[in-house]
Design a protein around this motif. Structure first.
Motif, short mmCIF file in Angstrom:
data_model
loop_
_atom_site.label_atom_id
_atom_site.label_comp_id
_atom_site.label_asym_id
_atom_site.label_seq_id
_atom_site.Cartn_x
_atom_site.Cartn_y
_atom_site.Cartn_z
N HIS A 288 0.85 -1.19 0.00
CA HIS A 288 0.00 0.00 0.00
C HIS A 288 0.89 1.24 0.00
CE1 HIS A 288 0.77 0.21 4.42
NE2 HIS A 288 0.66 1.50 4.20
N SER A 289 0.31 2.36 -0.38
CA SER A 289 1.00 3.64 -0.29
C SER A 289 0.16 4.57 0.59
CB SER A 289 1.15 4.28 -1.68
OG SER A 289 2.04 3.51 -2.46
N PRO A 428 -11.57 -1.58 11.19
CA PRO A 428 -11.92 -0.51 12.12
C PRO A 428 -11.08 -0.50 13.40
CG PRO A 428 -13.89 -1.67 11.34
CD PRO A 428 -12.72 -2.42 10.81
N GLU A 429 -10.74 -1.71 13.90
CA GLU A 429 -10.00 -1.75 15.16
C GLU A 429 -8.48 -1.76 14.95
OE1 GLU A 429 -11.98 -4.02 13.96
OE2 GLU A 429 -11.17 -6.05 14.20
N CYS A 430 -8.01 -1.49 13.73
CA CYS A 430 -6.57 -1.50 13.45
C CYS A 430 -5.85 -0.49 14.36
CB CYS A 430 -6.31 -1.13 12.00
SG CYS A 430 -4.58 -0.76 11.64
N GLU A 431 -4.75 -0.94 14.96
CA GLU A 431 -4.10 -0.06 15.94
C GLU A 431 -3.42 1.14 15.29
OE1 GLU A 431 -0.23 -2.29 17.46
OE2 GLU A 431 -1.97 -3.59 17.67
N PHE A 432 -3.19 1.11 13.99
CA PHE A 432 -2.67 2.29 13.29
C PHE A 432 -3.81 3.15 12.75
CE2 PHE A 432 -1.30 4.46 9.40
CZ PHE A 432 -0.26 5.23 9.90
N CYS A 433 -4.72 2.53 11.99
CA CYS A 433 -5.78 3.29 11.32
C CYS A 433 -6.78 3.91 12.30
CB CYS A 433 -6.51 2.41 10.31
SG CYS A 433 -5.45 1.87 8.96
N ALA A 434 -6.98 3.27 13.45
CA ALA A 434 -7.92 3.80 14.43
C ALA A 434 -7.33 4.95 15.24
CB ALA A 434 -8.39 2.68 15.37
N ASP A 435 -6.03 5.20 15.01
CA ASP A 435 -5.35 6.27 15.73
C ASP A 435 -5.36 7.53 14.86
OD1 ASP A 435 -3.51 8.03 16.81
OD2 ASP A 435 -2.05 6.48 17.34
N ASP A 436 -6.25 8.49 15.18
CA ASP A 436 -6.42 9.68 14.34
C ASP A 436 -5.11 10.46 14.18
OD1 ASP A 436 -9.01 9.02 13.95
OD2 ASP A 436 -9.81 10.37 15.49
N ASP A 437 -4.34 10.54 15.27
CA ASP A 437 -3.08 11.29 15.20
C ASP A 437 -2.13 10.65 14.19
OD1 ASP A 437 -4.08 12.88 17.12
OD2 ASP A 437 -2.93 12.01 18.79
N ALA A 438 -2.04 9.33 14.26
CA ALA A 438 -1.13 8.62 13.35
C ALA A 438 -1.56 8.83 11.90
CB ALA A 438 -1.12 7.12 13.69
N ARG A 439 -2.88 8.78 11.67
CA ARG A 439 -3.36 8.93 10.29
C ARG A 439 -3.14 10.35 9.77
NH1 ARG A 439 -8.75 7.47 9.03
NH2 ARG A 439 -7.98 7.86 6.94
N SER A 440 -3.35 11.34 10.64
CA SER A 440 -3.15 12.70 10.14
C SER A 440 -1.66 12.97 9.94
CB SER A 440 -3.81 13.74 11.06
OG SER A 440 -3.13 13.80 12.28
N LEU A 441 -0.81 12.30 10.74
CA LEU A 441 0.64 12.41 10.52
C LEU A 441 1.02 11.80 9.16
CD1 LEU A 441 3.35 13.32 11.63
CD2 LEU A 441 3.52 11.17 12.90
N ALA A 442 0.40 10.67 8.85
CA ALA A 442 0.65 10.04 7.55
C ALA A 442 0.27 10.98 6.42
CB ALA A 442 -0.11 8.72 7.43
N SER A 444 0.10 14.34 6.54
CA SER A 444 0.96 15.51 6.42
C SER A 444 2.36 15.11 5.94
CB SER A 444 1.03 16.28 7.74
OG SER A 444 1.59 15.46 8.74
N LEU A 445 2.78 13.88 6.28
CA LEU A 445 4.10 13.43 5.83
C LEU A 445 4.13 13.21 4.32
CD1 LEU A 445 5.44 10.59 8.19
CD2 LEU A 445 6.70 12.61 7.43
N TRP A 446 3.09 12.58 3.81
CA TRP A 446 3.17 12.05 2.45
C TRP A 446 2.20 12.70 1.46
CZ3 TRP A 446 7.69 10.27 2.34
CH2 TRP A 446 8.20 9.47 3.36
N THR A 447 1.60 13.85 1.83
CA THR A 447 0.87 14.63 0.84
C THR A 447 1.38 16.06 0.90
OG1 THR A 447 -0.87 14.99 2.46
CG2 THR A 447 -1.31 13.36 0.77
N GLN A 448 1.36 16.71 -0.25
CA GLN A 448 1.86 18.08 -0.31
C GLN A 448 0.89 18.85 -1.21
OE1 GLN A 448 5.75 18.41 -2.05
NE2 GLN A 448 6.48 19.55 -0.28
N ASN A 449 0.38 19.97 -0.74
CA ASN A 449 -0.58 20.77 -1.51
C ASN A 449 -1.74 19.91 -2.01
OD1 ASN A 449 1.27 22.86 -1.20
ND2 ASN A 449 2.32 22.30 -3.10
N GLY A 450 -2.17 18.99 -1.15
CA GLY A 450 -3.29 18.15 -1.52
C GLY A 450 -2.95 17.04 -2.50
N GLU A 451 -1.70 17.02 -2.96
CA GLU A 451 -1.29 15.99 -3.92
C GLU A 451 -0.51 14.91 -3.18
OE1 GLU A 451 -1.48 15.97 -7.54
OE2 GLU A 451 -3.10 17.36 -7.02
#
Ligand SMILES: [Zn+2]
Length: 453
Positions: A288-289, A428-442, A444-451
């Motif tokens: 996955h990306s 839904p219960e994934c310990e990464f995906c259910a963590d909102d902070d982790a997902r928003s970090l992902a 901000s890390l890997w998208t730029q200007n919405g791309e």
């Protein structure tokens, strides 16, 4: 019996539900590989895979248990035979002799063919109805792999990727990758040392590597196969490397536990290319990306109750508590406690080793007949090699935006079937995906200007 022989016998004992000694007897087999000119590349790869599991004879050793005949060549013995042929479309294996055409086959496809031919030969000499079903003729169609057009012809710059794990699948990955034109630098991480049983399935390792740190040992052994690529080993975990050098673009994941995979996801690599083996029964491929709305690595390898059972049986067998087992590696303090419960163990020799590895070495075949035990079993060499080839295929698919699915399970005793590829949803219960902070970090890390970067 050698440790390598023991690992193979335990694998088979578990697959067949028999005692380790019976399994060792069934593996005490000799295969003669007779190869036509023009088929020497596949013949060589098949022999290398088989000789890690059974005995591969030279022509002058008397009657073998099986003669494997590859390509258009006169058999050297009176049989029994297994025939194999390959061309640009695929590989065919049968009990009756085959028609051949001498075509150039890409060496990556040859490597895949070798895994299936080795599986067939092994199945024939072990000869048990308890093994996964095996039908002859077996035809493997290379088109099922879904390798993008030009994927095999284009040079690949792999800089930015980290190979995580220098064990069996890590070895298999590099053995397969050497068949492509690869450039740049590939970082490799593994905090462990080469164990005594590793050479049963790690094709770059020999007995001389036992006790050496895995990442540098693998880099040194594999480097001659990569004239355009620099292998850069780090004897540490992926998390430790990320802490030093920042987030990784691509993690090529070959570690051996579900827990290690989940903790790796928390380091948020932009892209994950992953392959694992379930003893000798299945190879599982995931990619996955980030950011993704579908399954991540921690979704695929989410915590299952069985893991508790496995950790509990390791804890009980070694005479320590389950929390200590979850640390993954043996601390000096834990080593002292294990040595107290096992007189044959010298504390200083086990510090820093993985609990799974020590458990495999200490516990009898009987313990490995349980489902918990099976998860730590070492697969046969051809299974790890197949996982390595499929990992390279997934990398090519991902590079060429051909990976529209994120999950594939392949039967190592059968043929790869493209339509079994699936797009698995987020759990839904994934310990990464259910963590909102982790997902928003992902994000901000890997998208730029919405791309997506
Ligand atoms: Zn997830």
């Amino acid at each position: 019996m050698t440790t390598v022989g023991q690992e193979n016998a335990r694998m088979l004992a578990s697959l067949l539900g028999i005692e380790e000694a019976d399994a060792a007897q069934r593996l005490d087999k000799t295969v003669l590989v007779t190869v036509a000119p023009g088929f020497t590349a596949v013949g060589g790869e098949v022999s290398e895979l088989l000789e890690r599991t059974i005995h591969v004879a030279r022509s002058d050793e008397g009657k073998p248990d099986l003669e494997l005949v590859i390509g258009s060549v006169q058999p050297a013995t009176s049989g029994p035979y297994l025939f194999a042929s390959l061309n640009q479309r695929g590989v065919t294996i049968d009990a009756a002799s085959l028609r051949h055409s001498n075509e150039h086959v890409h060496p990556l496809l040859t490597a895949l063919a070798a895994c299936h031919i080795a599986a067939a030969a092994l199945h024939r000499v072990i000869g048990s109805s308890s093994l996964p079903r095996f039908g002859l003729p077996l035809s493997v169609d290379f088109a099922e792999l879904g390798i993008p057009e030009r994927g095999l012809a284009t040079a690949l710059d792999i800089s930015g990727a980290v190979l995580v794990g220098g064990g069996a699948v890590g070895n298999g990955f590099l053995r397969a990758l050497r068949h492509l034109e690869v450039r740049g630098t590939l970082r490799m991480v593994d905090p462990k040392v080469v164990g005594e049983g590793n050479p049963n399935r790690c094709l770059y390792f020999t007995g001389d590597h036992v006790g050496l740190p895995k990442a540098p040992a693998l880099a040194q052994a594999a480097q001659p196969d990569f004239p355009g690529l620099r292998l850069e080993p780090h004897a540490c975990t992926f998390g430790e490397l990320v802490a030093k050098t920042g987030p990784a673009d691509t993690a090529i994941v070959t570690v051996d536990s579900r827990r290690a995979r989940r903790s790796l996801q928390k380091e948020i690599p932009r892209r994950v290319i992953d392959a694992s083996t379930t003893d000798a029964r299945a190879v599982i491929v995931h990619s996955h990306s980030q950011p993704t709305d579908d399954a991540c690595l921690a979704c695929i390898y989410r915590h299952i109750p069985d893991e508790h059972a496995r950790e509990r049986s390791i804890a009980e067998a070694l005479g320590i508590d389950i929390e200590t087992v979850r640390e993954g590696f043996i601390s000096p303090d834990a080593a002292a406690r294990i040595a107290k419960a096992h007189f044959s163990v010298e504390a200083s020799t086990i510090v820093g080793r993985a609990y799974d590895t020590l458990f495999k070495e200490l516990c009898s075949a009987q313990a490995l007949l349980t489902p918990e035990g099976r998860q730590v079993l070492a697969p046969f060499a051809f299974v790890s090699a197949l996982a390595g080839v499929l990992l390279v295929v997934e990398l090519l698919r991902s590079n060429h935006q051909a990976a529209t699915t994120n999950y594939w399970t392949v039967d190592p005793w059968g043929a790869p079937i493209g339509r079994l590829r699936r797009l698995r949803p987020r759990v839904p219960e994934c310990e990464f995906c259910a963590d909102d902070d982790a997902r928003s970090l992902a994000h901000s890390l890997w998208t730029q200007n919405g791309e997506v970067r």
